[in-house]
Design an enzyme around this catalytic site. Structure first.
Site, PDB file in Angstrom:
ATOM      1  N   GLY A  23       0.870  -1.033   0.258  1.00  0.00           N
ATOM      2  CA  GLY A  23      -0.045   0.454  -0.021  1.00  0.00           C
ATOM      3  C   GLY A  23       1.025   1.257   0.168  1.00  0.00           C
ATOM      4  N   GLY A  27      -1.129   8.201   0.333  1.00  0.00           N
ATOM      5  CA  GLY A  27      -1.617   7.717   2.291  1.00  0.00           C
ATOM      6  C   GLY A  27      -0.334   7.645   3.084  1.00  0.00           C
ATOM      7  N   GLY A  29       1.596   4.844   3.496  1.00  0.00           N
ATOM      8  CA  GLY A  29       2.138   3.784   2.939  1.00  0.00           C
ATOM      9  C   GLY A  29       3.443   4.562   2.456  1.00  0.00           C
ATOM     10  N   SER A 153      -5.002  -0.774  14.331  1.00  0.00           N
ATOM     11  CA  SER A 153      -5.685   0.608  14.440  1.00  0.00           C
ATOM     12  C   SER A 153      -6.398   1.032  15.379  1.00  0.00           C
ATOM     13  CB  SER A 153      -6.718   0.735  12.906  1.00  0.00           C
ATOM     14  OG  SER A 153      -7.685   1.983  12.952  1.00  0.00           O
ATOM     15  N   TYR A 178     -14.173  -4.375  10.022  1.00  0.00           N
ATOM     16  CA  TYR A 178     -13.132  -3.417  10.186  1.00  0.00           C
ATOM     17  C   TYR A 178     -12.539  -3.502  11.668  1.00  0.00           C
ATOM     18  CZ  TYR A 178      -9.465   0.327  10.190  1.00  0.00           C
ATOM     19  OH  TYR A 178      -8.273   1.075  10.116  1.00  0.00           O
TER      20      TYR A 178
END
Length: 310
Positions: A23, A27, A29, A153, A178
């Protein structure tokens, strides 16, 4: 443990080291890949978005001309793509020093599945990275100081591993799915360290979270009324940490000599939303070793990836 003052400027020299960032085309990444390249690491940006990935690699090369940076296609939602990517990296016959498992999918409104039939968030955020890490383990073990970093997260604290319905076939709630995927990611980091220690793989396995950093997925949350979506909007009005700031805990986990095996790092400010990297709070569920072992076994069955020493 306070880690105040650590920043990209503290990155130790990375010349001669090889890093893979999933990724890495945008952003957080992208900022991670850029910082590694500016430290003179050679970086592979692994992403499914080919045009964006090649553009990101070209941009990083222009900003870090001493680093070898390239794009390689990787679709974490397809186990065949994971296997093919690992094969291409292995063909270089070079140790892999750092793997940053950053790529992810965030709360699609409707349930989606991967090419292998996994719920999309669990499949991409967790199972794809589980398979990738296992496939790259021989290359990691060739490094003198290999590290693997999972990007989790704050949402992991709300997560549960629903073994009876891991792929949300009975009921799909996007933020629940998520949170499960990010909990699984953190549990993977901890169990990977335990197994590395037990079997002599020589890995430092770590996890990080970005706190509240602006990311592309937040732009799609304006009309949603879920608790997490409303929190995203409310916090965003007063806290607008950049992607570069959000990448700092990941970079700390990837590069700092102060990390602890199996550690979890995030911003040290209020509610862990923003600030200098510090040790982060892992939920009780994330610290459940028996649950972590069970998740590992299920993940091996789902992905078909065989780890040595089992």
């Amino acid at each position: 443990m306070s880690l105040h003052g650590w920043s990209e400027g503290a990155i130790p020299p990375q010349a001669g080291r090889l890093a893979v960032v999933t990724g890495g085309s945008s952003g957080l990444g992208y900022e991670t890949a850029l910082a590694l390249a500016q430290g003179c690491a050679d970086v592979i940006i692994a992403d499914r978005a080919e045009s964006q990935g090649r553009s990101a690699a070209a941009m990083i090369r222009s900003l870090a001309p001493k680093s070898l940076v390239r794009f390689e296609k990787l679709d974490l939602g397809e186990l065949a793509s994971v296997s093919a990517f690992a094969g291409r990296v292995a063909a270089e016959d070079r140790p892999l020093d750092l793997l940053v498992n950053h790529a992810g999918v965030s709360a699609p409104r409707k349930r989606q599945v991967t090419a292998d039939g996994f719920e999309m968030q669990l499949g991409v955020n967790y199972l794809g990275h589980f398979a990738l890490t296992g496939s790259l383990l021989p290359m990691l073990r060739r490094s003198r100081e290999p590290r693997v970093v999972q990007v989790s997260s704050l949402a992991h604290r709300l997560g549960k591993i629903r073994f009876a319905d891991m792929h949300a076939e009975r009921r799909y709630r996007r933020w629940s799915a998520y949170s499960q995927s990010k909990l699984a990611t953190l549990m993977f980091a901890r169990e990977l360290q335990r197994r590395s220690d037990a079997h002599g793989w020589g890995l430092l396995s770590l996890a990080a979270h970005p706190g509240y950093a602006q990311n592309k997925s937040q732009a799609h949350e304006r009309r949603n009324r879920s608790v997490l979506s409303r929190l995203n909007r409310s916090v965003g009005k007063v806290m607008k940490a950049s992607a570069a700031d959000g990448a700092r805990p990941t970079l700390f986990a990837a590069l700092s000599p102060a990390v602890q095996p199996g550690g979890f790092y995030g911003p040290g400010g209020l509610f862990e939303f923003a600030g200098d990297p510090e040790s982060a709070y892992a939920s009780r569920t994330a610290r459940d070793a028996a649950l972590g072992q069970r998740l590992w076994q299920v993940s091996e069955q789902l992905t078909g990836v065989e780890w040595p020493g089992n």
